[in-house]
Structure formats: C-alpha cells, structure tokens
Design a protein around this motif. Structure first.
Motif, mmCIF file in Angstrom:
data_model
loop_
_atom_site.group_PDB
_atom_site.id
_atom_site.type_symbol
_atom_site.label_atom_id
_atom_site.label_comp_id
_atom_site.label_asym_id
_atom_site.label_seq_id
_atom_site.Cartn_x
_atom_site.Cartn_y
_atom_site.Cartn_z
ATOM 1 N N ARG A 44 0.766 -1.177 -0.240
ATOM 2 C CA ARG A 44 -0.111 -0.036 0.058
ATOM 3 C C ARG A 44 0.822 1.146 0.040
ATOM 4 O O ARG A 44 1.742 1.292 0.727
ATOM 5 C CB ARG A 44 -0.918 0.030 1.201
ATOM 6 C CG ARG A 44 -1.857 -1.152 1.455
ATOM 7 C CD ARG A 44 -2.692 -1.086 2.672
ATOM 8 N NE ARG A 44 -3.631 -2.401 2.802
ATOM 9 C CZ ARG A 44 -4.465 -2.490 3.723
ATOM 10 N NH1 ARG A 44 -4.518 -1.319 4.510
ATOM 11 N NH2 ARG A 44 -5.246 -3.624 3.546
ATOM 12 N N LEU A 45 0.403 2.341 -1.073
ATOM 13 C CA LEU A 45 1.248 3.481 -0.895
ATOM 14 C C LEU A 45 0.324 4.601 -0.629
ATOM 15 O O LEU A 45 -0.728 4.601 -1.433
ATOM 16 C CB LEU A 45 1.930 3.710 -2.221
ATOM 17 C CG LEU A 45 2.869 2.483 -2.840
ATOM 18 C CD1 LEU A 45 3.237 2.688 -4.213
ATOM 19 C CD2 LEU A 45 4.028 2.142 -1.720
ATOM 20 N N CYS A 46 0.564 5.437 0.034
ATOM 21 C CA CYS A 46 -0.651 6.528 0.390
ATOM 22 C C CYS A 46 0.086 7.971 -0.147
ATOM 23 O O CYS A 46 1.265 8.377 0.141
ATOM 24 C CB CYS A 46 -0.603 6.508 2.020
ATOM 25 S SG CYS A 46 -1.730 8.004 2.504
ATOM 26 N N LEU A 47 -0.690 8.414 -0.816
ATOM 27 C CA LEU A 47 -0.318 9.817 -1.527
ATOM 28 C C LEU A 47 -0.928 10.770 -0.822
ATOM 29 O O LEU A 47 -2.310 11.130 -0.974
ATOM 30 C CB LEU A 47 -0.634 9.835 -2.853
ATOM 31 C CG LEU A 47 -0.144 8.727 -3.805
ATOM 32 C CD1 LEU A 47 -0.411 8.930 -5.235
ATOM 33 C CD2 LEU A 47 1.493 8.494 -3.718
ATOM 34 N N ALA A 48 -0.473 11.418 0.264
ATOM 35 C CA ALA A 48 -1.152 12.429 1.002
ATOM 36 C C ALA A 48 -0.769 13.932 0.577
ATOM 37 O O ALA A 48 0.459 14.065 0.353
ATOM 38 C CB ALA A 48 -0.701 12.349 2.559
ATOM 39 N N LEU A 49 -1.605 14.804 0.418
ATOM 40 C CA LEU A 49 -1.525 16.078 -0.082
ATOM 41 C C LEU A 49 -1.651 17.041 1.099
ATOM 42 O O LEU A 49 -2.521 16.915 1.920
ATOM 43 C CB LEU A 49 -2.314 16.382 -1.107
ATOM 44 C CG LEU A 49 -2.572 15.310 -2.167
ATOM 45 C CD1 LEU A 49 -3.726 15.922 -3.404
ATOM 46 C CD2 LEU A 49 -1.316 15.265 -3.113
ATOM 47 N N ARG A 50 -0.920 18.006 1.111
ATOM 48 C CA ARG A 50 -0.893 19.182 2.025
ATOM 49 C C ARG A 50 -2.265 19.956 2.001
ATOM 50 O O ARG A 50 -2.907 20.248 2.905
ATOM 51 C CB ARG A 50 0.290 20.151 1.824
ATOM 52 C CG ARG A 50 1.496 19.418 2.340
ATOM 53 C CD ARG A 50 2.794 20.644 2.128
ATOM 54 N NE ARG A 50 3.907 20.122 2.468
ATOM 55 C CZ ARG A 50 5.257 20.832 2.504
ATOM 56 N NH1 ARG A 50 5.030 22.214 2.348
ATOM 57 N NH2 ARG A 50 6.209 20.013 2.980
ATOM 58 N N GLN A 51 -3.015 20.200 0.778
ATOM 59 C CA GLN A 51 -4.284 20.654 0.646
ATOM 60 C C GLN A 51 -4.804 20.076 -0.385
ATOM 61 O O GLN A 51 -4.242 19.500 -1.346
ATOM 62 C CB GLN A 51 -4.032 22.228 0.233
ATOM 63 C CG GLN A 51 -3.173 22.558 -1.167
ATOM 64 C CD GLN A 51 -3.136 24.038 -1.212
ATOM 65 O OE1 GLN A 51 -3.394 24.755 -0.325
ATOM 66 N NE2 GLN A 51 -2.283 24.442 -2.338
#
Length: 360
Positions: A327-334
């Motif tokens: 699993r790869l999580c792509l988390a964005l600041r906004q």
C-alpha cells in the motif's frame, strides 16, 4: 529471489475522498420557475462487450465476443480482423469457426461492461449532471442546459466524439427531445439531430421496429401483422395495439413521442472513488506499474470533474500472488481538484517517486 507482484493495481476503497467545490464560474444557474425543453444525447456503444475487455482490444488475431442465447451460442461483436473475414454479430459460433478456424472466442462479461459504463458515466458528468445508464449498453445525457457552456450542440457532439475516441470507445450518437427516442435513433444509426416534436414524429415514423429493443416474440408478431416501421404501429387503433402487444409497448411509443413522461434514474457518482486494473501479466517493472496507475488516476480525475470535487488522500495498492498487498499513500498538504491534478501531473509525480524507492 523475490516473486514478482501480480500486476494488478488498484486504488482501494476510500482512496479518493471527494470534497465538494464551489460552482464553476459561468455555470448556468437553475431556473426558479418553468421547465426548459429537454434535449437528450444518446451514446450507444455497440462494441462495448469488446471494449470492456481492455486487454483484448489491441489483439492482432481475429477476435469475437460470444454469449449463450437459449440453446445456441451466438457472436455478439467482433474486432475489425474478424469482420473483414466475414464474421458478424448474430452468427452461430460453429458457423463462425467454420469460416475462420483461427478465430479467438471470448465469453461476454456483463460485470466488465457494467464497470466500463460506470466509468463512462463519470466521464460524461463533465458535460451534464443528468446522466443515465441504459441497460442497453448506452448512456443518456440531458444536454439542453449545457449547450451554451459548450458553444452549441455541434461543438458539444464534436467534443464528446473526440474524447470517446481517446478513451478507446466507439459510439453511435443521436439527439432527440425524449430519452427513448434518442436511444432508438442511436441504435438505428440516425446521427442527424432531431430538435422538435414535429420533426421527431416524422423521423420515428420511418424507423424500423427492429431497432426498438423489443423481444423477438413481439417483433415476430409485428411482422406477421405487416407492421415494419414505427409509423405502421402509430396508424393502428391504440386499443387494438395495446390488446395485441400489451400496454407496455404502447406506453413506450408514447414516451418516445413525448406524450407520456419517462422517469430516468440518474447516475450518482460515489462519494469515494475506487478503481481496479489488472495488467496482462505479472511484472516488477516500476514503469509498467506507473503506466497502469496513470490510467486509474485519469479515471479519478474524471470522477473529480463529474462531482466538481477535490481529493486529499489516495491509497494505491499492489496485489501480490502470495502475500499481503503493498500500500502506498499519497497524502496532499491541501485538497487538489481535477485541474490541479491534470495540469501538474501532481498525483502521478508523487506516485513515481514512491515507486522508484520501492523494492518489488
């Protein structure tokens, strides 16, 4: 030596939490009173059974999709190579194989077709919020309120056609004031736009009943009665027509002509986006995996456009043949909307960096 991960990638449930955005500038406001005339654009997809099996669309062999109908197995659709050899829809499989012994047969997969229609419905949401999935392998778009936004009907149709080709789909397109008439005309390949009720009656009068999607038994009855076109049916007394063929068929004629209302079940995109892609073979090549994920990310972008929404976090998952998924999580600041994701290739860039550091 490590086993290669099975090459299907997916964005897991909850991957794209869709956050509503403000209405787009220039979007026409809903009218407080009155109901504008409707105009339906139908996209009928005759090759959907083949197009839904994405891994087979580029086949270099004659290919046919088949399905069981009663006691027989019939050809549903074929690729260009099989068509050039004389194989066509409706042909029994045994006859097709006798004609082309090397013909490759694939069984029709309704689940894949439904998933493809759902993806296309999300994409169609960028043209109008009123999109209906027809069980006949078609999409119905109510576009009257979208004409000014897309510079008129012809420009809208040209844009839809161009984007459908980019997505790998072939469609027969028709326009009419009622949804059922648009579907019937698209099935018959009547591409000219029908804009008024008077013109609609004239065009439908010449339409063969074989394009109405009615059961074979009903069509046989019509032919035995000498009724070949919709106009022939309309000339019969209404009571007699309903008695011989059933009130449902009379109601469909009325709906096509705009005499009776026809309820449509609009497609509502899910609040969370999930998509899955299985590649033709297992692979540990990061570039190939990224190419598969980019297709999924394009689907996500279409979902964002259809809901006018943004995304804060995306989970990308790789399934392995003999172990837990990666699993790869792509988390964005906004939150990022569809335009931001497309313009900068934001999510694809983040995923590329993660895949480059991952040992498969």
């Amino acid at each position: 030596m490590a086993r290669s991960p099975k090459a299907h990638a997916r964005i897991r449930p909850g991957a794209g939490a869709l956050l509503p955005l403000a209405a787009l500038p220039g979007q026409p406001a809903k009218q407080a009173t009155g109901h504008p005339a409707r105009l339906w654009l139908c996209l009928y997809l005759p090759q959907l059974p083949l197009e839904a099996q994405a891994s087979r669309t580029g086949s270099t062999e004659p290919l046919a999709i088949c399905a069981e109908e009663g006691r027989r197995t019939l050809i549903i659709t074929v690729n260009a190579l099989a068509s050039a050899r004389g194989v066509g829809p409706g042909m029994p499989v045994n006859s097709a194989l006798a004609l082309v012994p090397e013909l490759v047969l694939e069984t029709r997969n309704p689940a894949l077709e439904a998933a493809a229609l759902s993806r296309l419905a999300r994409w169609a949401g960028r043209f109008t919020p009123a999109v209906t999935i027809s069980p006949d392998g078609a999409l119905l778009l109510e576009v009257q309120g979208s004409l000014r936004l897309f510079n008129g009907l012809e420009a809208l149709r040209a844009t839809v056609t161009r984007e459908l080709q980019t997505l790998g789909h072939e469609a027969c397109m028709a326009c009419a004031p009622t949804a059922r008439a648009a579907l019937w005309l698209a099935r018959a390949g009547v591409g000219a736009a029908v804009l008024t009720r008077v013109e609609l009656r004239q065009v439908l009068a010449n339409l063969p009943v074989s394009h109405l999607g009615w059961p074979a038994r009903t069509l046989r009855t019509l032919l035995q009665m000498g009724l070949v076109t919709v106009g022939d049916c309309l000339r019969l007394p209404r009571e007699g027509f309903a008695r011989r063929l059933g009130p449902a068929r009379l109601r469909e004629l009325d709906q096509a002509l705009g005499r009776s209302p026809e309820a449509q079940q609009p497609h509502v995109p899910p609040a969370r986006f999930m998509a899955r892609l299985e590649l033709p073979a297992e692979t540990a090549d990061a570039a190939l995996l990224l190419a598969g994920f980019q297709q999924l990310l394009r689907d996500l972008q279409q979902a964002l456009e259809s809901r006018q929404a943004s995304v804060r976090r995306v989970w990308c998952c790789l399934a392995h043949p003999d172990g837990p998924e990666t699993r790869l999580c792509l988390a964005l600041r906004q939150p990022a909307g569809p335009r931001a994701c497309h313009r900068a290739g934001h999510l694809a860039g983040l995923l590329r960096l993660r895949l480059e550091t991952l040992v498969l």
